[in-house]
Design a protein around this motif. Structure first.
Motif, PDB file in Angstrom:
ATOM      1  N   MET A 143      -7.109   6.556  17.826  1.00  0.00           N
ATOM      2  CA  MET A 143      -7.090   6.326  16.381  1.00  0.00           C
ATOM      3  C   MET A 143      -6.293   5.072  16.068  1.00  0.00           C
ATOM      4  N   GLY A 144      -6.508   4.558  14.888  1.00  0.00           N
ATOM      5  CA  GLY A 144      -5.717   3.422  14.422  1.00  0.00           C
ATOM      6  C   GLY A 144      -6.360   2.833  13.186  1.00  0.00           C
ATOM      7  N   VAL A 176      -5.965  -4.543  17.144  1.00  0.00           N
ATOM      8  CA  VAL A 176      -5.515  -3.410  17.980  1.00  0.00           C
ATOM      9  C   VAL A 176      -6.184  -3.474  19.361  1.00  0.00           C
ATOM     10  N   PRO A 177      -7.538  -3.442  19.424  1.00  0.00           N
ATOM     11  CA  PRO A 177      -8.150  -3.534  20.767  1.00  0.00           C
ATOM     12  C   PRO A 177      -7.877  -4.870  21.463  1.00  0.00           C
ATOM     13  N   LEU A 220      -0.413   3.156  11.319  1.00  0.00           N
ATOM     14  CA  LEU A 220      -1.363   4.028  10.612  1.00  0.00           C
ATOM     15  C   LEU A 220      -0.587   5.006   9.727  1.00  0.00           C
ATOM     16  N   ASN A 221      -0.942   5.030   8.452  1.00  0.00           N
ATOM     17  CA  ASN A 221      -0.340   6.029   7.565  1.00  0.00           C
ATOM     18  C   ASN A 221      -1.292   7.217   7.474  1.00  0.00           C
ATOM     19  N   ILE A 222      -0.986   8.248   8.242  1.00  0.00           N
ATOM     20  CA  ILE A 222      -1.887   9.395   8.364  1.00  0.00           C
ATOM     21  C   ILE A 222      -2.031  10.131   7.026  1.00  0.00           C
ATOM     22  N   PHE A 223      -0.999  10.018   6.166  1.00  0.00           N
ATOM     23  CA  PHE A 223      -1.078  10.696   4.862  1.00  0.00           C
ATOM     24  C   PHE A 223      -2.044   9.976   3.925  1.00  0.00           C
ATOM     25  N   ASP A 224      -2.197   8.664   4.123  1.00  0.00           N
ATOM     26  CA  ASP A 224      -3.206   7.939   3.336  1.00  0.00           C
ATOM     27  C   ASP A 224      -4.614   8.320   3.782  1.00  0.00           C
ATOM     28  N   VAL A 225      -4.755   8.646   5.070  1.00  0.00           N
ATOM     29  CA  VAL A 225      -6.089   8.994   5.591  1.00  0.00           C
ATOM     30  C   VAL A 225      -6.555  10.307   4.961  1.00  0.00           C
TER      31      VAL A 225
END
Ligand code: NAD
Ligand code: MG
Length: 394
Positions: A267-268, A274-275, A293-298
């Motif tokens: 993930m990212g 990134v790659p 990565l802000n997982i809460f925004d996702v």
């Protein structure tokens, strides 16, 4: 210190690569940059990175570029022109890593030259691999080159493979690849409206900022078709082991399903640095400049199966790889011609798969076991695809 050659420096991947290289100038020295037309951007890049060589493929632009260098601190840069110079810089002794980021079939010969010369190949140019498949992988194996995939999905899959994995190996315990796709800008548009979409709508990708050709490929999902073929070649998998998954948030970049039921995902944020950074630092990691990565925004992640009626290009890619031989080369060439004709407003969006399908029907399956056969199929398919474009635009 590694010597870096960036093929296609002025493109979307080229720019991201130089951004990452600038963050790690103690590890990477830029030896060569290449471009087709955009000499203003190339000049700016040369001021920052001061390479030894520059290739401007178009000779008129190369002459203009040489002129720009006069009386500047970078006047000592050697300026070359012509397609053969791409192979020259990709195989220089002082070059350790080659970023293959030319778009389309034009990238095949220099990428293959880097493979034969045993370089570390950072492969973004998926079209080259789709065309040359076994020949490319054999060149990598014979020369001891290291092939690191840059395409975000393939980079994700590579990261999810077992320790010690190298491209071209069959990871026995991996039974399936889940290849994610955003679904592009037309995922939810009523199918009957697709006939009217404009180039501007097609290149406006919801999640990724990319060159025009790959953006149209994402809208038709031919990009995922080419990537499915790319995954079969890179990871020694059969087409029926690759499941395309539409995941509109583009946070998971692909997954590997193992025999014990484990599914590993990478993930990212959707940013190609990134790659690129992963491959440039491999087997270590270093900073890429990408926000955490802000997982809460996702908040949520959705997954759906692609509809082949909406995305006929994806079905054509499965057909091409199952037929094999020169047919993936024909698929790729016809797609390049059709996309260009769509961008020039010569044909409609929905004509793209028609050109490809009709072009594929004109070829019988010949084994693609020499470069000559592949190049001949590529140019023959372009001629036929042009004729089909003319017919459809009449
Ligand atoms: P782009 O159109 O932004 O850039 C293409 C580069 O190739 C430019 O530097 C251009 O000068 C050069 N080029 C074009 N035609 C050429 C020719 N005939 N001879 C020599 N050089 C030529 O493309 P991009 O989006 O950076 O994509 C490059 C490759 O990376 C493609 O194969 C694409 O599928 C792949 N890729 C791109 C992304 C992305 O996010 N942009 C992601 C995954 C894979
Ligand atoms: Mg991709």
């Amino acid at each position: 210190m590694k010597g870096l050659c960036v093929l296609g420096a002025t493109g979307s991947i080229g720019v991201s690569t130089l951004d990452v290289a600038a963050r790690h100038s103690h590890l990477y020295k830029v030896i060569a940059l290449t471009a087709n037309n955009n000499i203003d951007l190339l000049f700016e890049q040369c001021l920052v990175h001061h390479p030894e060589y520059v290739v401007v493929v178009n000779d008129i632009n190369a002459a203009a570029f040489s002129k720009k260098l006069i009386n500047t601190p970078i006047a000592d840069i050697k300026v070359l022109s012509g397609a053969a110079s791409l192979e020259f810089v990709a195989t220089l002794e002082s070059v350790d890593s080659v970023m293959a980021a030319i778009v389309g079939a034009a990238g095949l010969l220099p990428s293959l030259a880097a493979a034969k010369a045993g370089k570390i190949i950072l492969l973004a140019n998926k079209e080259a691999l789709v065309m040359s498949g076994d020949i490319f992988m054999d060149a990598v194996a014979d020369s001891g080159a290291q092939l690191l995939p840059i395409d975000s999905e393939h980079n994700a899959i590579f990261q999810c493979m077992p320790a010690g994995y190298h491209s071209g190996m069959q990871a026995k315990e991996a039974r399936r690849i889940l290849l994610t796709a955003s679904g592009g800008p037309f995922r939810q548009m009523p199918v009957e409206e697709l006939v009217n979409v404009t180039p501007a709508q097609a290149v406006a990708h919801p999640n990724w900022d990319m060159g025009k050709k790959i953006s149209v490929d994402s809208a038709t999902m031919m990009n995922k078709g080419l990537e499915m073929i790319e995954a079969c070649i890179l990871f020694a998998m059969k087409p029926d082991q690759i499941q395309v998954v539409i995941h509109p948030q583009s946070i998971i970049h692909s997954m590997v399903d193992y025999v014990d039921g484990t599914v590993l995902a990478q993930m990212g944020n959707p940013d190609m640095r990134v790659p690129i950074a992963y491959s440039m630092a491999w087997p270590d990691r270093f900073e890429s400049g990408v926000e955490p990565l802000n997982i809460f925004d996702v908040r949520r992640m959705d997954f759906e199966e692609p509809n082949l009626e909406r995305f006929p290009c994806l079905g054509l890619a499965y057909k091409a790889i199952s037929l094999g031989g020169i047919i993936p080369t024909v698929l790729n060439a016809a797609n390049e011609i059709a996309v260009e004709a769509f961008l020039n407003e010569t044909i409609r969006f929905t004509d793209i798969p028609l050109v490809i399908e009709r072009c594929m029907e004109k070829f019988s399956v010949t084994p693609a076991n020499t470069l000559e056969i592949i190049l001949e199929a590529d140019s023959h398919a372009r001629v036929i695809a042009h004729e089909l474009v003319v017919e459809l635009s009449a």
